[in-house]
Design a protein around this motif. Structure first.
Motif, PDB file in Angstrom:
ATOM      1  N   ALA A 108      20.825 -16.327   0.379  1.00  0.00           N
ATOM      2  CA  ALA A 108      21.679 -17.207   1.182  1.00  0.00           C
ATOM      3  C   ALA A 108      21.069 -17.492   2.548  1.00  0.00           C
ATOM      4  N   SER A 109      20.353 -16.520   3.103  1.00  0.00           N
ATOM      5  CA  SER A 109      19.839 -16.687   4.467  1.00  0.00           C
ATOM      6  C   SER A 109      18.323 -16.655   4.567  1.00  0.00           C
ATOM      7  N   LEU A 110      17.624 -16.285   3.488  1.00  0.00           N
ATOM      8  CA  LEU A 110      16.177 -16.101   3.555  1.00  0.00           C
ATOM      9  C   LEU A 110      15.466 -16.856   2.445  1.00  0.00           C
ATOM     10  N   ASP A 111      14.302 -17.385   2.780  1.00  0.00           N
ATOM     11  CA  ASP A 111      13.433 -18.026   1.801  1.00  0.00           C
ATOM     12  C   ASP A 111      12.177 -17.162   1.697  1.00  0.00           C
ATOM     13  N   LEU A 112      12.054 -16.432   0.591  1.00  0.00           N
ATOM     14  CA  LEU A 112      10.999 -15.428   0.452  1.00  0.00           C
ATOM     15  C   LEU A 112      10.115 -15.717  -0.747  1.00  0.00           C
ATOM     16  N   VAL A 113       8.928 -15.111  -0.725  1.00  0.00           N
ATOM     17  CA  VAL A 113       8.055 -15.144  -1.898  1.00  0.00           C
ATOM     18  C   VAL A 113       7.639 -13.714  -2.204  1.00  0.00           C
ATOM     19  N   LYS A 114       7.371 -13.456  -3.474  1.00  0.00           N
ATOM     20  CA  LYS A 114       6.887 -12.145  -3.885  1.00  0.00           C
ATOM     21  C   LYS A 114       5.609 -12.323  -4.695  1.00  0.00           C
ATOM     22  N   VAL A 115       4.627 -11.465  -4.418  1.00  0.00           N
ATOM     23  CA  VAL A 115       3.361 -11.531  -5.124  1.00  0.00           C
ATOM     24  C   VAL A 115       3.569 -11.116  -6.573  1.00  0.00           C
ATOM     25  N   ALA A 116       2.950 -11.855  -7.489  1.00  0.00           N
ATOM     26  CA  ALA A 116       3.139 -11.628  -8.925  1.00  0.00           C
ATOM     27  C   ALA A 116       2.574 -10.283  -9.359  1.00  0.00           C
ATOM     28  N   PRO A 117       3.171  -9.680 -10.390  1.00  0.00           N
ATOM     29  CA  PRO A 117       2.715  -8.372 -10.880  1.00  0.00           C
ATOM     30  C   PRO A 117       1.259  -8.363 -11.321  1.00  0.00           C
ATOM     31  N   GLU A 118       0.726  -9.481 -11.816  1.00  0.00           N
ATOM     32  CA  GLU A 118      -0.653  -9.498 -12.309  1.00  0.00           C
ATOM     33  C   GLU A 118      -1.651  -9.209 -11.199  1.00  0.00           C
ATOM     34  N   LEU A 119      -1.264  -9.457  -9.931  1.00  0.00           N
ATOM     35  CA  LEU A 119      -2.109  -9.070  -8.801  1.00  0.00           C
ATOM     36  C   LEU A 119      -1.802  -7.655  -8.348  1.00  0.00           C
ATOM     37  N   ARG A 120      -0.523  -7.325  -8.254  1.00  0.00           N
ATOM     38  CA  ARG A 120      -0.115  -6.026  -7.707  1.00  0.00           C
ATOM     39  C   ARG A 120      -0.667  -4.868  -8.523  1.00  0.00           C
ATOM     40  N   GLN A 121      -0.827  -5.056  -9.831  1.00  0.00           N
ATOM     41  CA  GLN A 121      -1.283  -3.959 -10.684  1.00  0.00           C
ATOM     42  C   GLN A 121      -2.729  -3.557 -10.406  1.00  0.00           C
ATOM     43  N   HIS A 122      -3.475  -4.401  -9.710  1.00  0.00           N
ATOM     44  CA  HIS A 122      -4.879  -4.105  -9.422  1.00  0.00           C
ATOM     45  C   HIS A 122      -5.085  -3.472  -8.046  1.00  0.00           C
ATOM     46  N   ILE A 123      -4.004  -3.321  -7.270  1.00  0.00           N
ATOM     47  CA  ILE A 123      -4.142  -2.884  -5.875  1.00  0.00           C
ATOM     48  C   ILE A 123      -3.430  -1.558  -5.675  1.00  0.00           C
ATOM     49  N   HIS A 124      -4.118  -0.630  -5.031  1.00  0.00           N
ATOM     50  CA  HIS A 124      -3.539   0.667  -4.684  1.00  0.00           C
ATOM     51  C   HIS A 124      -3.522   0.789  -3.164  1.00  0.00           C
ATOM     52  N   PHE A 125      -2.334   0.961  -2.593  1.00  0.00           N
ATOM     53  CA  PHE A 125      -2.174   1.093  -1.144  1.00  0.00           C
ATOM     54  C   PHE A 125      -2.066   2.563  -0.761  1.00  0.00           C
ATOM     55  N   SER A 126      -2.742   2.948   0.314  1.00  0.00           N
ATOM     56  CA  SER A 126      -2.646   4.327   0.777  1.00  0.00           C
ATOM     57  C   SER A 126      -3.008   4.404   2.261  1.00  0.00           C
ATOM     58  N   GLU A 127      -2.591   5.501   2.875  1.00  0.00           N
ATOM     59  CA  GLU A 127      -2.883   5.726   4.290  1.00  0.00           C
ATOM     60  C   GLU A 127      -4.300   6.289   4.431  1.00  0.00           C
ATOM     61  N   PHE A 128      -5.046   5.767   5.402  1.00  0.00           N
ATOM     62  CA  PHE A 128      -6.406   6.268   5.628  1.00  0.00           C
ATOM     63  C   PHE A 128      -6.755   6.083   7.094  1.00  0.00           C
ATOM     64  N   ASN A 129      -7.332   7.153   7.676  1.00  0.00           N
ATOM     65  CA  ASN A 129      -7.757   7.155   9.073  1.00  0.00           C
ATOM     66  C   ASN A 129      -9.273   6.974   9.106  1.00  0.00           C
ATOM     67  N   LEU A 130      -9.741   5.887   9.683  1.00  0.00           N
ATOM     68  CA  LEU A 130     -11.174   5.580   9.685  1.00  0.00           C
ATOM     69  C   LEU A 130     -11.985   6.518  10.562  1.00  0.00           C
ATOM     70  N   VAL A 131     -11.320   7.295  11.410  1.00  0.00           N
ATOM     71  CA  VAL A 131     -12.024   8.244  12.277  1.00  0.00           C
ATOM     72  C   VAL A 131     -12.094   9.623  11.634  1.00  0.00           C
ATOM     73  N   THR A 132     -10.989  10.069  11.047  1.00  0.00           N
ATOM     74  CA  THR A 132     -10.931  11.434  10.516  1.00  0.00           C
ATOM     75  C   THR A 132     -10.858  11.491   8.991  1.00  0.00           C
ATOM     76  N   GLY A 133     -10.777  10.342   8.330  1.00  0.00           N
ATOM     77  CA  GLY A 133     -10.590  10.317   6.881  1.00  0.00           C
ATOM     78  C   GLY A 133     -11.812  10.779   6.103  1.00  0.00           C
ATOM     79  N   ASN A 134     -11.573  11.219   4.863  1.00  0.00           N
ATOM     80  CA  ASN A 134     -12.624  11.683   3.966  1.00  0.00           C
ATOM     81  C   ASN A 134     -13.174  10.492   3.186  1.00  0.00           C
ATOM     82  N   PHE A 135     -14.249   9.911   3.674  1.00  0.00           N
ATOM     83  CA  PHE A 135     -14.824   8.731   3.035  1.00  0.00           C
ATOM     84  C   PHE A 135     -15.331   9.046   1.630  1.00  0.00           C
ATOM     85  N   ASP A 136     -15.899  10.229   1.454  1.00  0.00           N
ATOM     86  CA  ASP A 136     -16.469  10.576   0.150  1.00  0.00           C
ATOM     87  C   ASP A 136     -15.418  10.535  -0.959  1.00  0.00           C
ATOM     88  N   ALA A 137     -14.180  10.821  -0.609  1.00  0.00           N
ATOM     89  CA  ALA A 137     -13.113  10.824  -1.610  1.00  0.00           C
ATOM     90  C   ALA A 137     -12.761   9.412  -2.100  1.00  0.00           C
TER      91      ALA A 137
END
Length: 282
Positions: A187-216
């Motif tokens: 009623a008040s918002l015009d939104l879009v959502k990314v399709a599942p065919e894209l979302r299934q290929h992406i993994h989101f996670s927290e990472f610190n570029l200064v202290t993070g374990n790059f090798d992992a």
């Protein structure tokens, strides 16, 4: 009722200890000319924790409340991104992969892997996925994975939800919008959502570029770290680039922002076009 004065200013000593903490933990620099912006963002945390003064809040958070430290870092992290930002990067990668796949007679046994470092609210990895998914039209066997990371918990939550105001999708070409975005009208918002065919290929996670374990993180065929390293010191930038290039597969690509220069040869890279580098044999 707690009263937080908007007229109170962050003392120089408090600014210095906050800046030291943020640079040590996250690598981001908080110079003196950003003090008014810092004050504005700190006031939100004072209200949330019901603490009256900057000095009291910093005593509280810097003395070990790890949950509030996460919220503090989140409040001070600048997150700016758009769909199809610096689109020539994605176009270059698409054309390279298209040529490579046309020339190859062998089926690759594992997916191509990409890293969107400092992904913010997700527009970058979703844009990348749109290009990679389009490759499948001519190369059905092509497969890919995208690791998308950020230091900010709140922007990762937005990215994982994959829901955006419709106006933010305007930079996306119409053909891509029709294929990869779902319209969500309320009623008040015009939104879009990314399709599942894209979302299934992406993994989101927290990472610190200064202290993070790059090798992992494993190896990558391409790494995007655009308009992120400008917030780090020169020494930190060098270490981060060394870590990135170490993880690149042979002939893998490194993409940076237009305000970020890289001494290509120093890191075993070759500049292909401005801000696009490829790992070369050493």
């Amino acid at each position: 009722m707690v009263s937080i004065s908007d007229s109170e200013h962050l003392a120089q000593a408090d600014h210095l200890r906050l800046a030291e903490f943020i640079e040590q933990v996250v690598g981001i620099q908080l110079p003196a000319h950003k003090r008014s912006l810092i004050e504005t963002r700190l006031r939100k945390r004072l209200r949330a924790t019901q603490i009256n003064h900057f000095h009291e809040y910093l005593d509280y958070v810097l003395n070990g409340d790890t949950q509030e430290q996460v919220m503090l870092i989140d409040a001070l992290t600048t997150n700016k991104t758009d769909f199809f930002r610096e689109a020539n990067h994605f176009e270059y990668l698409y054309e390279y992969l298209d040529r490579l796949l046309n020339q190859s007679n062998q089926n690759r046994l594992h997916p191509y892997r990409f890293w969107s470092a400092g992904c913010s609210t997700g527009e970058e990895p979703y844009t990348l996925a749109m290009f990679l998914e389009t490759l499948k039209i001519n190369h059905p066997a092509f497969d890919y994975q995208i690791e998308a990371t950020d230091i900010s918990v709140s922007v990762l939550q937005t990215a994982q939800q994959a829901i955006y105001p419709h106006h933010l999708a305007e930079p996306i070409p119409m053909a891509y919008r029709k294929r990869f975005l779902l319209r969500k009208k309320t009623a008040s918002l015009d939104l879009v959502k990314v399709a599942p065919e894209l979302r299934q290929h992406i993994h989101f996670s927290e990472f610190n570029l200064v202290t993070g374990n790059f090798d992992a993180m494993g190896g990558f065929d391409g790494i995007f770290c655009r308009n992120v390293m400008i917030y780090f010191s020169q020494a930190q930038r060098q270490l981060i680039i060394e870590n990135f290039t170490r993880l690149l597969t042979q002939n893998g690509f490194f993409f940076v922002g237009h305000s970020e220069g890289v001494s290509a040869r120093q890191f075993g890279l070759e500049q292909k076009i401005p801000t696009v580098y490829q790992k070369i044999s050493t």
